[in-house]
Enzyme design. Structure first.
Site, PDB file in Angstrom:
ATOM      1  N   LYS A   1     -64.766 -52.202  -6.785  1.00  0.00           N
ATOM      2  CA  LYS A   1     -64.823 -51.125  -5.796  1.00  0.00           C
ATOM      3  C   LYS A   1     -64.953 -49.836  -6.597  1.00  0.00           C
ATOM      4  O   LYS A   1     -64.054 -49.486  -7.362  1.00  0.00           O
ATOM      5  CB  LYS A   1     -63.564 -51.118  -4.927  1.00  0.00           C
ATOM      6  CG  LYS A   1     -63.571 -49.966  -3.928  1.00  0.00           C
ATOM      7  CD  LYS A   1     -62.402 -50.057  -2.959  1.00  0.00           C
ATOM      8  CE  LYS A   1     -62.307 -48.798  -2.115  1.00  0.00           C
ATOM      9  NZ  LYS A   1     -61.119 -48.779  -1.270  1.00  0.00           N
ATOM     10  N   TRP A   2     -66.086 -49.166  -6.432  1.00  0.00           N
ATOM     11  CA  TRP A   2     -66.398 -47.955  -7.217  1.00  0.00           C
ATOM     12  C   TRP A   2     -66.159 -46.738  -6.337  1.00  0.00           C
ATOM     13  O   TRP A   2     -66.926 -46.481  -5.420  1.00  0.00           O
ATOM     14  CB  TRP A   2     -67.857 -48.033  -7.660  1.00  0.00           C
ATOM     15  CG  TRP A   2     -68.403 -46.861  -8.415  1.00  0.00           C
ATOM     16  CD1 TRP A   2     -68.142 -45.538  -8.238  1.00  0.00           C
ATOM     17  CD2 TRP A   2     -69.347 -46.921  -9.490  1.00  0.00           C
ATOM     18  NE1 TRP A   2     -68.863 -44.774  -9.117  1.00  0.00           N
ATOM     19  CE2 TRP A   2     -69.622 -45.596  -9.900  1.00  0.00           C
ATOM     20  CE3 TRP A   2     -70.016 -47.966 -10.143  1.00  0.00           C
ATOM     21  CZ2 TRP A   2     -70.517 -45.293 -10.913  1.00  0.00           C
ATOM     22  CZ3 TRP A   2     -70.918 -47.660 -11.151  1.00  0.00           C
ATOM     23  CH2 TRP A   2     -71.148 -46.331 -11.535  1.00  0.00           C
ATOM     24  N   ASP A   3     -65.101 -46.030  -6.636  1.00  0.00           N
ATOM     25  CA  ASP A   3     -64.715 -44.885  -5.802  1.00  0.00           C
ATOM     26  C   ASP A   3     -65.165 -43.577  -6.445  1.00  0.00           C
ATOM     27  O   ASP A   3     -65.531 -43.541  -7.638  1.00  0.00           O
ATOM     28  CB  ASP A   3     -63.189 -44.916  -5.638  1.00  0.00           C
ATOM     29  CG  ASP A   3     -62.700 -44.215  -4.379  1.00  0.00           C
ATOM     30  OD1 ASP A   3     -63.487 -43.481  -3.762  1.00  0.00           O
ATOM     31  OD2 ASP A   3     -61.510 -44.397  -4.027  1.00  0.00           O
TER      32      ASP A   3
ATOM     33  N   CYS B   1     -68.074 -46.461  -2.703  1.00  0.00           N
ATOM     34  CA  CYS B   1     -67.041 -45.746  -1.959  1.00  0.00           C
ATOM     35  C   CYS B   1     -66.983 -44.338  -2.530  1.00  0.00           C
ATOM     36  O   CYS B   1     -67.209 -44.142  -3.722  1.00  0.00           O
ATOM     37  CB  CYS B   1     -65.695 -46.456  -2.161  1.00  0.00           C
ATOM     38  SG  CYS B   1     -64.290 -45.587  -1.449  1.00  0.00           S
TER      39      CYS B   1
ATOM     40  N   ASP C   1     -62.576 -43.483   5.003  1.00  0.00           N
ATOM     41  CA  ASP C   1     -61.142 -43.703   4.816  1.00  0.00           C
ATOM     42  C   ASP C   1     -60.444 -43.834   6.157  1.00  0.00           C
ATOM     43  O   ASP C   1     -59.253 -44.126   6.206  1.00  0.00           O
ATOM     44  CB  ASP C   1     -60.525 -42.538   4.036  1.00  0.00           C
ATOM     45  CG  ASP C   1     -60.611 -42.779   2.547  1.00  0.00           C
ATOM     46  OD1 ASP C   1     -60.966 -43.903   2.155  1.00  0.00           O
ATOM     47  OD2 ASP C   1     -60.333 -41.852   1.771  1.00  0.00           O
TER      48      ASP C   1
ATOM     49  N   ARG D   1     -57.956 -33.257  -5.595  1.00  0.00           N
ATOM     50  CA  ARG D   1     -57.067 -34.428  -5.693  1.00  0.00           C
ATOM     51  C   ARG D   1     -56.429 -34.518  -7.089  1.00  0.00           C
ATOM     52  O   ARG D   1     -56.279 -35.609  -7.647  1.00  0.00           O
ATOM     53  CB  ARG D   1     -57.848 -35.699  -5.393  1.00  0.00           C
ATOM     54  CG  ARG D   1     -56.992 -36.751  -4.692  1.00  0.00           C
ATOM     55  CD  ARG D   1     -57.647 -38.114  -4.694  1.00  0.00           C
ATOM     56  NE  ARG D   1     -56.886 -39.050  -3.885  1.00  0.00           N
ATOM     57  CZ  ARG D   1     -56.858 -40.352  -4.079  1.00  0.00           C
ATOM     58  NH1 ARG D   1     -57.548 -40.910  -5.033  1.00  0.00           N
ATOM     59  NH2 ARG D   1     -56.147 -41.131  -3.301  1.00  0.00           N
TER      60      ARG D   1
ATOM     61  N   TRP E   1     -64.726 -35.882   6.056  1.00  0.00           N
ATOM     62  CA  TRP E   1     -63.821 -36.959   5.637  1.00  0.00           C
ATOM     63  C   TRP E   1     -63.064 -37.460   6.879  1.00  0.00           C
ATOM     64  O   TRP E   1     -62.607 -36.656   7.692  1.00  0.00           O
ATOM     65  CB  TRP E   1     -62.842 -36.396   4.589  1.00  0.00           C
ATOM     66  CG  TRP E   1     -61.838 -37.394   4.104  1.00  0.00           C
ATOM     67  CD1 TRP E   1     -62.096 -38.541   3.426  1.00  0.00           C
ATOM     68  CD2 TRP E   1     -60.419 -37.326   4.251  1.00  0.00           C
ATOM     69  NE1 TRP E   1     -60.928 -39.195   3.142  1.00  0.00           N
ATOM     70  CE2 TRP E   1     -59.875 -38.477   3.631  1.00  0.00           C
ATOM     71  CE3 TRP E   1     -59.547 -36.419   4.843  1.00  0.00           C
ATOM     72  CZ2 TRP E   1     -58.505 -38.735   3.592  1.00  0.00           C
ATOM     73  CZ3 TRP E   1     -58.185 -36.683   4.796  1.00  0.00           C
ATOM     74  CH2 TRP E   1     -57.680 -37.827   4.172  1.00  0.00           C
TER      75      TRP E   1
ATOM     76  N   ASP F   1     -56.624 -52.234  -5.458  1.00  0.00           N
ATOM     77  CA  ASP F   1     -57.135 -50.873  -5.308  1.00  0.00           C
ATOM     78  C   ASP F   1     -56.474 -49.959  -6.346  1.00  0.00           C
ATOM     79  O   ASP F   1     -55.919 -50.423  -7.355  1.00  0.00           O
ATOM     80  CB  ASP F   1     -56.917 -50.396  -3.859  1.00  0.00           C
ATOM     81  CG  ASP F   1     -57.967 -49.402  -3.405  1.00  0.00           C
ATOM     82  OD1 ASP F   1     -57.809 -48.210  -3.724  1.00  0.00           O
ATOM     83  OD2 ASP F   1     -58.956 -49.799  -2.759  1.00  0.00           O
ATOM     84  N   ASP F   2     -56.530 -48.698  -6.087  1.00  0.00           N
ATOM     85  CA  ASP F   2     -56.030 -47.653  -6.986  1.00  0.00           C
ATOM     86  C   ASP F   2     -54.591 -47.937  -7.455  1.00  0.00           C
ATOM     87  O   ASP F   2     -53.779 -48.460  -6.699  1.00  0.00           O
ATOM     88  CB  ASP F   2     -56.059 -46.337  -6.187  1.00  0.00           C
ATOM     89  CG  ASP F   2     -55.913 -45.126  -7.058  1.00  0.00           C
ATOM     90  OD1 ASP F   2     -55.660 -45.285  -8.252  1.00  0.00           O
ATOM     91  OD2 ASP F   2     -56.058 -44.013  -6.518  1.00  0.00           O
TER      92      ASP F   2
ATOM     93  N   ASN G   1     -63.710 -39.615  -5.668  1.00  0.00           N
ATOM     94  CA  ASN G   1     -62.880 -38.889  -4.703  1.00  0.00           C
ATOM     95  C   ASN G   1     -62.947 -37.379  -4.741  1.00  0.00           C
ATOM     96  O   ASN G   1     -62.180 -36.731  -4.049  1.00  0.00           O
ATOM     97  CB  ASN G   1     -61.414 -39.304  -4.874  1.00  0.00           C
ATOM     98  CG  ASN G   1     -61.140 -40.628  -4.196  1.00  0.00           C
ATOM     99  OD1 ASN G   1     -61.250 -40.733  -2.986  1.00  0.00           O
ATOM    100  ND2 ASN G   1     -60.819 -41.634  -4.969  1.00  0.00           N
TER     101      ASN G   1
END
Ligand code: DGJ
Length: 755
Positions: A477-479, A529, A551, A444, A200, A367-368, A481
């Site tokens: 935007k497909w994240d 993402c 990131d 997370r 990362w 975004d988020d 995490n």
């Protein structure tokens, strides 16, 4: 493109490569050659290639009948361990607890044209006049297993695509313990193993080491291709450099657990294999069932690393990424993440959108943090409806306001995830990937949803669809995490399906969600993402024409990340954002010029607090966006070229991108740390330039001969005395060149904007 000689030699050939294999004495498939085109092969050539009257010393023979034949020293197309070959094989099948040493013999072959694009599973696709596929049907009669191997060749690409299918024709179930997708055997070990690895914030750095007898590998067991290793691997001839020397590369069109490995035997034969990681994998195959592997790609170039990068990138653009996007310019995005993190509401976002629009940006991505009650990373994943506190007038109204500004709208989702503090979790705790153990790892603050279960995928899609319709969404935007731990699915357990099938079924579930979205909304542009670049692979690119590479938005780190990534993926696949300085991930201070110079190679975007920009910064951004818009086709779809070989500890980078006609190029030179008292005469050769033409280099006339043989002059660096003349000073230097062919008797041509 495909010739079958005497019914037993198969020659796949186009203007760039030949790939040759044959039916060996034992009716299995032997590999003969992959490399530059061989032209027409005569009977004599074939005899010369195949004939071997002896076997290597110290080997076990394949059978009683032929005392000279062993698989140990034969290059094979799809090797099986344990029948005179002791290297690892491509397939392992067990019946109950007993390994089967399979003997797949040739039965027949079949030729077909074209390859359909089917959204269910990512693979290369092509029109009927662009590719041919040879499918070889093999069978192990004793064990009642059929195996078909497919080999596809494409017009004008130095690549062979391979995949396999196995069918159980017996009565009993069998267990596939390992089934890889790509195999390439080479008669030499004189190569470096190149991998794209990191972590990362430092994904896909180029790592290169010499092959030795034994095995090296790169792989993932994280449920995603991962930040640590990428499925792109290569074998680089020892003396190969940027522009010359043989390079073989492999990649997998897959986003889950993978393994790329190279084994060198006692005679310096090299066996490269790539496919689904066999660790924590097995698949039960009942009577009459089949299993297909993801597709692997094998590339070749005799023009070094630039040659391979050119092939992999172009191929992805033409045959993997949806053609709708392969030549379509991308909007200049503004993303609010590093500008606001979770601290925003509709008013703040509208102000940012307006500021972005004024500077020339084209798509506003929220975004988020827009959904549920998400003010930090601890809640609401799985509750995909707008937070009324942040959007008191509703998301639909906000979307209309953005569209009225003539901006596109993008929204961030993390569809595969669920927070323990979410309505969805309260309703369906059983939808989480979690072993019945009392302890569960958390990443997370979130869990992974069980995408092996089709009803979970459907439920998430239902929520996404509402948002897409409500906002007339242009961009997602497909994240993703967190990675998968203690992999266990309640659904599989109820269905009495082995948990060892989970990882593969999970990723097929992810693909099914992509397929649902793109079937209903084919116009949507999806940016992939995964906590940055944790899933930068060809499987994702099949659905998302661009991916957030890391990131780490620091320009200096991006030099490494993008240089590595470009070996396997096209320039157009990046999402590059100009972010703040000091950078939020490294605290490094770089100039806006450098940040924009790095980010303009590929789809450009911005991700910094526009409200805090000075007037001078606004002018710089406006000018750069104007230049970018004038040259966007070149900077997104031009041919990328490294002018300086990239090493792990490189201090200088020089990136070039040129158009097909070689009439235009943009070159950027970067030096990370200043060199004290450097020479005033340093040049960078421009090998791709046409020597019979003359170019304007930032307005100055220079011949192609000079550019190719001597080069462009590196910027004049501060050397202790040249205060007024120095073009670059201090660390983190960045200098750009715009090259345009000078047409004789013309006024010199426009500079197409200023960098
Ligand atoms: C990780 C992504 O890579 C970032 O760009 C951002 O979207 C955050 N997630 C949001 O949580």
């Amino acid at each position: 493109m495909i010739e079958v000689i005497n019914g037993n030699v198969f020659h796949l050939q186009n203007n760039r490569i030949s790939y040759v294999f044959y039916i060996m004495k034992n009716d299995q498939l032997g590999h003969l050659y992959f490399g530059n085109p061989l032209g027409r092969l005569s009977e004599m050539d074939i005899r010369y290639l195949i004939e071997r009257n002896n076997k290597s010393g110290g080997t076990v023979k394949f059978s009683q009948e032929d005392g000279m034949f062993t698989l140990a020293d034969q290059a094979q197309e799809y090797p099986v361990y344990g029948s005179s070959d002791f290297k690892e094989g491509a397939i392992d099948v067990f019946h109950e607890n007993e390994p089967w040493y399979l003997d797949f013999k040739f039965v027949r072959y079949h030729l077909s044209k074209g390859k359909e694009r089917q959204l269910a599973v990512p693979s290369a696709y092509a029109a009927a006049d662009e590719s041919e596929t040879l499918t070889i049907q093999l069978s192990d009669e004793e064990h009642r297993l059929d195996l078909s191997l497919s080999f596809s060749i494409f017009t004008d690409f130095a690549v062979i695509a391979k995949n396999q299918q196995i069918v159980n024709r017996g009565q009993d179930p069998v267990r596939i313990q390992k089934m890889l997708s790509g195999v390439l055997e080479l008669p030499s070990a004189d190569y470096d193993f190149l991998q794209l690895s990191g972590a990362w914030l430092k994904e896909r750095h180029i790592k290169r080491r010499k092959l030795e007898q034994g095995t090296v590998s790169a792989g993932s067991l994280k449920g995603a291709s991962g930040h640590q290793h990428n499925p792109f691997i290569a074998l680089v001839e020892k003396n190969a450099d940027n522009n010359k020397g043989n390079v073989y590369a492999a990649n997998l069109i897959y986003s889950g657990n993978f393994l790329g490995q190279v084994e060198v035997d006692e005679w310096d034969n090299t066996r490269l294999m790539i496919g689904i990681n066999p660790a924590y994998f097995s698949w039960e195959l009942n009577a009459d069932e089949s299993f297909s592997t993801p597709e692997a790609l094998l590339f070749f170039s005799d023009q070094g690393l630039n040659g391979i990068s050119n092939q992999t990138g172009r191929f992805a653009e033409k045959h993997i990424i949806d053609r709708k996007w392969s030549n379509e310019i991308r909007p200049i995005v503004f993303n609010n993440w590093e500008a606001t993190y979770f601290d925003f509401d509709q008013k703040k976002l509208l102000a940012l959108a307006k500021a972005g629009k004024d500077l020339g940006m084209e798509c506003f991505v929220i975004d988020d943090g827009w959904f549920g009650k998400r003010d930090n990373a601890k809640s609401s994943l799985g509750d995909w409806y707008a937070d009324p506190k942040k959007f008191p007038d509703g998301l639909g109204k906000f979307a209309r306001q953005i569209h009225e500004m003539k901006l596109q709208l993008g929204i961030w989702f993390e569809p595969e995830m669920i927070s323990p503090d979410s309505d969805l979790y309260r309703l369906h705790p059983e939808w989480v990937v979690k072993h019945p153990y009392s302890r569960a790892s958390v990443g997370r603050g979130q869990f992974v949803l069980d995408f092996a279960d089709p009803k979970v995928v459907d439920a998430i899609y239902g929520q996404l669809k509402k948002v897409i319709l409500d906002t007339q969404l242009d961009y997602i935007k497909w994240d993703m995490n967190r990675n998968i731990t203690e992999a266990y699915s309640n659904y599989l357990s109820q269905k009495k399906i082995d948990q060892t099938e989970f990882f593969h079924r999970y990723i097929l579930g992810v693909y099914s969600l992509y397929a649902k979205i793109l079937t209903d909304f084919p116009e949507i542009l999806i940016e992939g993402c995964a906590g940055g670049g944790g899933r930068y692979d060809l499987g994702i690119l099949f659905y998302s024409p661009q991916i957030w590479p890391s990131d780490d938005s620091d320009a200096v780190e991006r030099l490494k990340i993008q240089s590595g990534t470009l070996l396997g993926y096209p320039l157009s696949s990046f999402s590059n954002h100009v972010s703040a300085s000091p950078n939020h991930q490294t605290e490094r201070i770089t100039s806006l010029k450098m940040r924009q110079d790095v980010a303009m190679f590929g789809p450009l975007g911005y991700e910094l607090n526009l409200a805090a920009l000075s007037d001078h910064e606004k002018e710089e951004i406006t000018a750069r966006i104007a230049f970018y818009k004038n040259n966007r086709q070149l900077l997104t779809f031009g041919t990328f070229y490294q002018l300086i070989e990239v090493k792990e500890d490189s201090n200088e980078y020089a990136w070039a991108v040129f158009n097909e006609e070689k009439t235009e190029a943009v070159i950027a030179f970067f030096r990370i740390l200043a060199k004290p008292n450097s020479s005033v005469q340093e040049f960078l050769k421009v090998p791709f330039i046409c020597t019979d033409r003359t170019y304007l280099v930032n307005g100055q006339t220079v011949s192609g001969q000079v550019l190719k043989n001597i080069g462009i002059r590196k910027p004049y660096q501060f050397n202790g005395v040249n205060h007024d003349q120095a073009e670059v000073k201090g660390d983190f230097q960045s200098y750009t060149y715009y090259l345009k062919e000078k047409i004789p008797n013309s006024s010199g041509g426009s500079s197409n904007g200023k960098i």
